[in-house]
Design an enzyme around this catalytic site. Structure first.
Site, PDB file in Angstrom:
ATOM      1  N   ASP A  65     -20.124  47.952   8.413  1.00 29.96           N
ATOM      2  CA  ASP A  65     -19.237  47.026   7.703  1.00 29.96           C
ATOM      3  C   ASP A  65     -20.046  46.346   6.593  1.00 29.96           C
ATOM      4  OD1 ASP A  65     -17.205  45.374   6.868  1.00 29.96           O
ATOM      5  OD2 ASP A  65     -17.328  44.002   8.577  1.00 29.96           O
ATOM      6  N   HIS A 108     -18.691  37.578  15.407  1.00 30.75           N
ATOM      7  CA  HIS A 108     -18.999  38.820  16.112  1.00 30.75           C
ATOM      8  C   HIS A 108     -20.428  39.265  15.843  1.00 30.75           C
ATOM      9  CE1 HIS A 108     -17.163  39.723  12.149  1.00 30.75           C
ATOM     10  NE2 HIS A 108     -18.257  40.445  12.023  1.00 30.75           N
ATOM     11  N   GLN A 173     -17.512  45.821  16.230  1.00 27.42           N
ATOM     12  CA  GLN A 173     -17.894  44.417  16.017  1.00 27.42           C
ATOM     13  C   GLN A 173     -17.284  43.544  17.120  1.00 27.42           C
ATOM     14  OE1 GLN A 173     -16.268  44.191  12.061  1.00 27.42           O
ATOM     15  NE2 GLN A 173     -18.283  43.968  11.130  1.00 27.42           N
ATOM     16  N   ASP A 175     -16.313  40.544  19.409  1.00 25.40           N
ATOM     17  CA  ASP A 175     -16.257  39.092  19.142  1.00 25.40           C
ATOM     18  C   ASP A 175     -17.139  38.338  20.127  1.00 25.40           C
ATOM     19  OD1 ASP A 175     -14.394  39.705  17.230  1.00 25.40           O
ATOM     20  OD2 ASP A 175     -12.887  38.276  17.926  1.00 25.40           O
ATOM     21  N   ARG A 203     -22.242  30.416   3.870  1.00 28.73           N
ATOM     22  CA  ARG A 203     -20.860  30.844   3.704  1.00 28.73           C
ATOM     23  C   ARG A 203     -20.480  31.349   5.093  1.00 28.73           C
ATOM     24  NH1 ARG A 203     -18.082  35.904   4.691  1.00 28.73           N
ATOM     25  NH2 ARG A 203     -16.275  36.015   3.336  1.00 28.73           N
ATOM     26  N   ASP A 205     -18.400  33.093   7.776  1.00 25.98           N
ATOM     27  CA  ASP A 205     -17.492  34.232   7.791  1.00 25.98           C
ATOM     28  C   ASP A 205     -16.347  34.017   8.786  1.00 25.98           C
ATOM     29  OD1 ASP A 205     -17.303  37.138   6.954  1.00 25.98           O
ATOM     30  OD2 ASP A 205     -17.426  37.441   9.116  1.00 25.98           O
ATOM     31  N   GLU A 249     -14.867  30.800   4.947  1.00 22.33           N
ATOM     32  CA  GLU A 249     -13.830  31.782   4.628  1.00 22.33           C
ATOM     33  C   GLU A 249     -12.661  31.496   5.560  1.00 22.33           C
ATOM     34  OE1 GLU A 249     -13.087  36.618   4.529  1.00 22.33           O
ATOM     35  OE2 GLU A 249     -14.229  35.734   6.139  1.00 22.33           O
ATOM     36  N   HIS A 316     -15.939  40.203  -2.560  1.00 23.38           N
ATOM     37  CA  HIS A 316     -16.375  41.546  -2.189  1.00 23.38           C
ATOM     38  C   HIS A 316     -15.352  42.293  -1.339  1.00 23.38           C
ATOM     39  CE1 HIS A 316     -17.160  38.887   1.108  1.00 23.38           C
ATOM     40  NE2 HIS A 316     -17.278  39.925   1.910  1.00 23.38           N
ATOM     41  N   ASP A 317     -14.310  41.603  -0.886  1.00 26.29           N
ATOM     42  CA  ASP A 317     -13.304  42.229  -0.031  1.00 26.29           C
ATOM     43  C   ASP A 317     -12.127  42.738  -0.858  1.00 26.29           C
ATOM     44  OD1 ASP A 317     -14.556  41.973   2.464  1.00 26.29           O
ATOM     45  OD2 ASP A 317     -13.992  39.852   2.575  1.00 26.29           O
TER      46      ASP A 317
HETATM   47  C1  GLC Z   1     -15.217  38.775   6.396  1.00 24.12           C
HETATM   48  C2  GLC Z   1     -16.008  39.460   5.316  1.00 24.12           C
HETATM   49  C3  GLC Z   1     -15.722  40.928   5.347  1.00 24.12           C
HETATM   50  C4  GLC Z   1     -16.072  41.473   6.719  1.00 24.12           C
HETATM   51  C5  GLC Z   1     -15.372  40.690   7.818  1.00 24.12           C
HETATM   52  C6  GLC Z   1     -15.925  41.019   9.160  1.00 24.12           C
HETATM   53  O1  GLC Z   1     -13.863  38.830   6.158  1.00 24.12           O
HETATM   54  O2  GLC Z   1     -15.722  38.889   4.064  1.00 24.12           O
HETATM   55  O3  GLC Z   1     -16.406  41.613   4.350  1.00 24.12           O
HETATM   56  O4  GLC Z   1     -15.708  42.819   6.816  1.00 24.12           O
HETATM   57  O5  GLC Z   1     -15.528  39.300   7.652  1.00 24.12           O
HETATM   58  O6  GLC Z   1     -17.228  40.492   9.270  1.00 24.12           O
END
Ligand code: GLC
Length: 557
Positions: A65, A108, A173, A175, A203, A205, A249, A316-317
């Site tokens: 990822d 995760h 991934q 949790d 930042r 996530d 985020e 980046h997403d």
């Molecule tokens: C967040 C990140 C993304 C990632 C996801 C899982 O949304 O911005 O890029 O795939 O978390 O970690």
């Protein structure tokens, strides 16, 4: 507000720039960007004018990822370099007045993390409770998965122990069980480690995922108030480094976002990305009608004075449009990504901004002018300053994660490795390095780089935008967004025409007197204030930033 406050609550008017070290600059010609490469670009970032660098995950990872699947929270991926080089980057950035924040992934780990490897070996593993398990067959959770192209459930059966583990993202991934005090201790230790190494904040996530998860809420300790965890992390961070900041985020509605700031009292996330305003901006641009954006801004809840919104146009997403209605999303798709290959997860776009706007320089410039004038702290994704494009042939979100384009030369100046060895190729076609690169644009007074540079300079000169009280100025033209940010005795007025037709408008300017003039912050002629307002003519996609000082009369009133 005193000017000295801006150094304490530095995030209120920072300029944030995010990058992935592996796609930025390759210093050892192995085809992968690295810390040595980033170190030699710190002066570039300083020249651009950014004040905060957000490093996307640099931790050891199986990279399924793009690094968000971490197998060692304390490490540096050896493809990128080592801790010593990371410290050099942080130190050099600090020397140039740039703070450095890192991604913190609480939700995760990778399934290759030693905790998970141990946890899945036996129900008696000391790490079993680091993750979330259930022993009955899960119901249909296909509507809860984040990546619907890859997953159809948030539970995965682990055959060896015949229990299911929770994973909101990919099944590789799992949790973390953040209700477990041992997990919380580990997370604090990780935070403490990076802070000690010089990192200035995080930042964070996927915040709602680790907070809202019903299973963890019900578990011991956090029952009834999962926000306790954010409060505890924030308090710990503050004890370790008073100036540190947490930017979350949190893609939820404005109303729900307030709780993640810690409500009226603050004390949780210092900043959050404003996903709602970002999505409304694209809808407004698609329609050539500023009203959706005005509504979004007006719908922001009042937040604690120490908190801030991070504004952005790209990250980046996927460019997610999940907060729009189905019909609105279809409008944005039709305008900016009509073909299926441009869309992703049924809710977003895998494109960068300039190709979506057909490369129209007027619209691109107006978009960035908007970004830098909207109340909040602007965040750039690397390559936006030169108008990089995407590579739609790449899988999913990788389309916008191509190497930084430094020159028109081989590999866009990203790497001296043979092109076949690059971890990703620069974009082909009209946005390829020979057309879009830093070196050419830095020399060109009319380039997008120069425009973004001047917007950054203007933003940094106008603390009104980050600190002021913002409001929409009512005026009759639907294509126009007019807003003002008031701070002490001055106000910044920003006017943007999202429509193609030129427009002349009368803008009331409260608190002004007829003898004053409005300074044009972007270097054009000042404008006379007559009859308590200004008359402005904007070209299609035109914009102005005007600064007015309150008249003595208004101040005394
Ligand atoms: C967040 C990140 C993304 C990632 C996801 C899982 O949304 O911005 O890029 O795939 O978390 O970690």
């Amino acid at each position: 507000m005193k000017v000295t406050d801006t150094s304490d609550l530095w995030w209120k008017n920072a300029v944030i720039y995010s990058l992935d070290i592996e796609t930025y600059d390759d210093s050892n010609a192995d085809g992968v960007g690295d810390l040595g490469g980033l170190a030699r670009r710190i002066d570039y970032l300083a020249e651009l004018g950014i004040t905060c660098l957000w490093l996307m995950p640099f931790y050891p990872s199986p990279d399924r990822d793009d690094g968000y699947d971490i197998k060692d929270f304390y490490g540096v991926d050896d493809r990128l370099g080592n801790h010593g080089q990371l410290v050099e980057v942080i130190r050099t950035a600090h020397d140039r007045g740039i703070r450095v924040i890192a991604d913190l992934i609480v939700n995760h780990t990778s399934d290759q993390h030693p905790w998970f490897k141990s946890a899945r070996r036996s129900v008696d593993s000391p790490y079993r409770d680091f993750y979330v398990w259930r022993d009955t067959e899960p119901p249909d959770t296909s509507h809860q998965v984040v990546f619907p192209d890859q997953e159809d459930s948030i539970w995965e059966l682990d055959e060896r122990t015949e229990q299911w583990y929770l994973h909101h993202f990919y099944k590789h991934q799992p949790d973390l069980n953040v209700a477990n005090p041992k997990v919380r201790d580990e997370l604090m230790r990780v935070i403490g480690f990076w802070i000690e190494l010089g990192i200035d904040g995080f930042r964070v996530d996927a915040v709602p995922f680790f907070l809202d998860d019903v299973e963890t809420q019900e578990a011991e300790g956090l029952a009834g108030n999962p926000h306790d965890l954010l409060r505890r992390i924030r308090a710990f961070l503050g004890r370790r480094k008073g100036s540190a900041m947490m930017l979350g985020e949190v893609n939820v509605t404005h109303k729900k976002q307030l709780a993640y700031f810690g409500g009226d009292h603050g004390g949780q996330l210092d900043m959050m990305f404003d996903f709602v305003t970002m999505q409304a901006t694209y809808l407004a641009m698609a329609r050539g009608d500023a009203r959706p954006l005005a509504r979004a801004l007006a719908g922001r809840p009042q937040i604690h004075p120490a908190c801030q919104w991070a504004t952005f146009l790209r990250n980046h997403d996927e460019l997610t449009l999940d907060k729009l209605s189905d019909a609105e999303r279809e409008e944005v798709f039709a305008a900016f990504g009509p073909q299926e290959e441009m869309q992703i997860y049924g809710r977003g776009l895998k494109r960068r901004l300039p190709p979506m706007l057909q490369g129209d320089p007027r619209r691109i410039r107006m978009s960035y002018s908007l970004l830098f004038s909207l109340p909040g702290t602007p965040t750039l994704y690397y390559g936006e300053e030169i108008g990089m494009g995407e590579d739609l042939a790449l899988e999913g979100r990788m389309a916008v994660r191509t190497p930084m384009q430094w020159t028109a030369g081989k590999n866009g100046g990203f790497s001296a490795a043979p092109p076949s060895k690059l971890m990703a190729q620069p974009v082909p076609g009209g946005y390829a390095p020979e057309h879009v690169n830093v070196a050419d644009q830095q020399e060109d007074p009319d380039s997008l780089w120069t425009h973004v540079h001047s917007l950054i300079t203007a933003y940094r000169r106008c603390p009104e935008i980050g600190w002021g009280e913002a409001r929409i100025i009512e005026q009759p033209h639907h294509g126009v967004l007019a807003h003002r940010c008031d701070l002490d005795d001055s106000a910044l007025l920003a006017v943007h025409n999202l429509a193609a037709e030129p427009v002349t408008l009368q803008l009331p300017v409260e608190g002004s007197d007829s003898s004053s003039v409005a300074e044009d912050v972007l270097g054009r002629e000042p404008v006379a204030l007559t009859g308590g307002g200004v008359e402005l003519t904007l070209e299609g996609y035109g914009f102005r930033w005007l600064r007015v000082h309150q008249s003595r009369g208004a101040l005394m009133a």
